[in-house]
Design a protein around this motif. Structure first.
Motif: not given
Length: 200
Positions: A17, A21, A34, A38
């Motif tokens: 992830k 990102l 963040k 996710e």
């Protein structure tokens, strides 16, 4: 054993992830919050595996970014066969094969070099290591090509290797600015012309 497996799976999810990102939004703008949002894991799961975002970043570089370059750009250079043809295949065909998503977002390694390559010595070393692996593989192939008489003897293998890597990474970055492949096609035409200059 069950717990160890669960822990390893959690770690892999965080790495995957984070890579996505960082690639899509940039390293600096991607927070731990963040990333964990996710993954759907708690922030505690992050700190169970990593002390900081920097530590995670280094692991993403060594596990995801480096593996991607090794698989796509280095291992194919070690295949048997005509050295010139291998270089041509790797540098020209690889560019043609990138998905729209990859063209739109550029090269993950190049993005990181431009964003954080000079901000931390640890990042610099990790990213430089990938370039050096790539350069070494290219130099070895070019030297083999000279022995096999498919590459001109008077060319500098180091200079050609750095030129090819720089050109490849450069067009990956520039392509992000355009809506279609016309710039890529012009580059490939120029690259084909350059490669003919080193061919016997």
């Amino acid at each position: 054993m069950q717990q160890e497996l669960k822990s390893e799976i959690t770690k892999q999810v965080i790495i995957n992830k984070a890579f996505n990102l960082f690639y899509e939004n940039g390293f600096k703008t991607t927070s731990i919050d963040k990333i964990m949002k996710e993954t759907t894991f708690s922030k505690g799961a992050f700190y169970h595996h990593y002390k900081s975002k920097k530590e995670l970043g280094l692991e993403v570089i060594s596990l995801k970014v480096q593996n991607r370059v090794v698989k796509g750009m280095i291992l194919p250079l070690k295949e048997p066969g005509n050295a010139f043809k291998l270089i041509e295949d790797v540098f020209i065909n690889r560019l043609k094969e990138f998905s729209f998503y990859d063209k739109e977002h550029g090269c993950p390694m190049n993005n990181l070099i431009n964003e954080i390559g000079n901000s931390e010595i640890a990042y610099q070393k990790a990213l430089k290591n990938i370039i050096e692996l790539w350069k070494t593989a290219l130099v070895q192939l070019l030297e083999r090509g000279k022995l096999e008489n498919s590459i001109k003897n008077d060319v500098s293998s180091e200079a050609v290797a750095i030129y090819l890597i720089s050109a490849f990474e450069g067009i990956r970055g520039i392509r992000k600015l355009y809506e279609n492949d016309s710039i890529l096609e012009d580059f490939l035409s120029g690259l084909s012309f350059y490669l003919k200059q080193i061919k016997v």
